[in-house]
Design a protein around this motif. Sequence first.
Motif, short mmCIF file in Angstrom:
data_model
loop_
_atom_site.label_atom_id
_atom_site.label_comp_id
_atom_site.label_asym_id
_atom_site.label_seq_id
_atom_site.Cartn_x
_atom_site.Cartn_y
_atom_site.Cartn_z
N GLU A 267 0.83 -1.20 0.00
CA GLU A 267 0.00 0.00 0.00
C GLU A 267 0.86 1.25 0.00
O GLU A 267 0.39 2.31 -0.39
N ALA A 268 2.10 1.15 0.44
CA ALA A 268 2.98 2.31 0.48
C ALA A 268 3.45 2.70 -0.92
O ALA A 268 3.66 3.87 -1.20
N LEU A 269 3.60 1.74 -1.81
CA LEU A 269 4.08 2.01 -3.16
C LEU A 269 3.13 1.38 -4.18
O LEU A 269 2.88 0.19 -4.14
N THR A 270 2.64 2.22 -5.08
CA THR A 270 1.79 1.75 -6.18
C THR A 270 2.38 2.29 -7.46
O THR A 270 2.81 3.45 -7.51
N THR A 271 2.41 1.46 -8.49
CA THR A 271 3.02 1.88 -9.75
C THR A 271 2.17 1.47 -10.93
O THR A 271 1.41 0.50 -10.85
N ARG A 272 2.27 2.25 -12.01
CA ARG A 272 1.54 1.97 -13.25
C ARG A 272 2.40 2.42 -14.42
O ARG A 272 3.08 3.44 -14.34
N MET A 273 2.32 1.68 -15.51
CA MET A 273 3.05 2.05 -16.73
C MET A 273 2.06 2.64 -17.73
O MET A 273 1.05 2.03 -18.04
N LEU A 274 2.38 3.83 -18.22
CA LEU A 274 1.60 4.45 -19.30
C LEU A 274 2.29 4.13 -20.62
O LEU A 274 3.51 4.06 -20.69
N HIS A 275 1.50 3.95 -21.65
CA HIS A 275 2.03 3.77 -23.00
C HIS A 275 1.60 4.99 -23.81
O HIS A 275 0.40 5.28 -23.93
N VAL A 276 2.59 5.73 -24.31
CA VAL A 276 2.34 7.00 -24.98
C VAL A 276 2.87 6.92 -26.41
O VAL A 276 4.05 6.61 -26.62
N SER A 277 2.03 7.22 -27.36
CA SER A 277 2.44 7.27 -28.76
C SER A 277 2.79 8.72 -29.09
O SER A 277 1.93 9.60 -29.02
N THR A 278 4.05 8.97 -29.44
CA THR A 278 4.48 10.33 -29.74
C THR A 278 4.57 10.59 -31.24
O THR A 278 4.81 11.72 -31.65
N GLY A 279 4.43 9.57 -32.05
CA GLY A 279 4.44 9.75 -33.49
C GLY A 279 5.84 9.95 -34.04
O GLY A 279 6.83 9.63 -33.40
N SER A 280 5.91 10.53 -35.23
CA SER A 280 7.21 10.68 -35.91
C SER A 280 7.69 12.12 -35.93
O SER A 280 8.44 12.51 -36.81
N ARG A 281 7.25 12.90 -34.93
CA ARG A 281 7.74 14.28 -34.83
C ARG A 281 8.09 14.58 -33.38
O ARG A 281 7.68 13.86 -32.46
N GLU A 282 8.86 15.62 -33.18
CA GLU A 282 9.22 16.03 -31.82
C GLU A 282 7.97 16.52 -31.11
O GLU A 282 7.17 17.23 -31.69
N ARG A 283 7.85 16.12 -29.85
CA ARG A 283 6.62 16.48 -29.13
C ARG A 283 6.86 16.71 -27.66
O ARG A 283 7.75 16.12 -27.06
N VAL A 284 6.01 17.55 -27.12
CA VAL A 284 5.85 17.70 -25.69
C VAL A 284 4.42 17.22 -25.41
O VAL A 284 3.47 17.79 -25.92
N VAL A 285 4.30 16.14 -24.63
CA VAL A 285 3.01 15.52 -24.38
C VAL A 285 2.62 15.77 -22.93
O VAL A 285 3.34 15.38 -22.00
N ASP A 286 1.48 16.40 -22.72
CA ASP A 286 0.99 16.71 -21.38
C ASP A 286 0.47 15.42 -20.73
O ASP A 286 -0.45 14.78 -21.25
#
Length: 140
Positions: free
Chosen positions: A3-22
């Motif tokens: 309960e002290a540590l919880t973790t999750r992996m996000l999968h983010v598609s950034t495409g073929s250009r430079e990006r800043v993803v919120d």
Amino acid sequence: MSEALTTRMLHVSTGSRERVVDLTADCEDFLREAAAGRDGLLNIFVPHATAGIAVIETGAGSDDDLLAALHTLLPADDRWQHRHGSPGHGRDHVLPAIVPPHATLPVIGGRLELGTWQSVCLVDTNRDNANRQVRLSFLG
């Protein structure tokens, strides 16, 4: 998982250009479940050699300004020793020294404590890797 540590992996598609993803909304969604009203710390980590995590304002041009500043600091040209991939790819491997691959932020009462205009963002200048993972970990 403790309960002290919880973790999750996000999968983010950034495409073929430079990006800043919120990622702020993803962080808040994760904390609603993981923090459940508790105080603690949120760690955001991107396990890639060519991406980083930034806490900046988005939507008012600052995300584009960040990419422009990175172009000035790290030009996409042939000066880099690391030369595989798209032209200037070596600079992508220097990016995490300037935009680190992690951030640790306070969580109070289950909510991310950001300033009024701050957002948590993935910064990805590597056009050769369109799929990123971001690990969110809450330590209560």
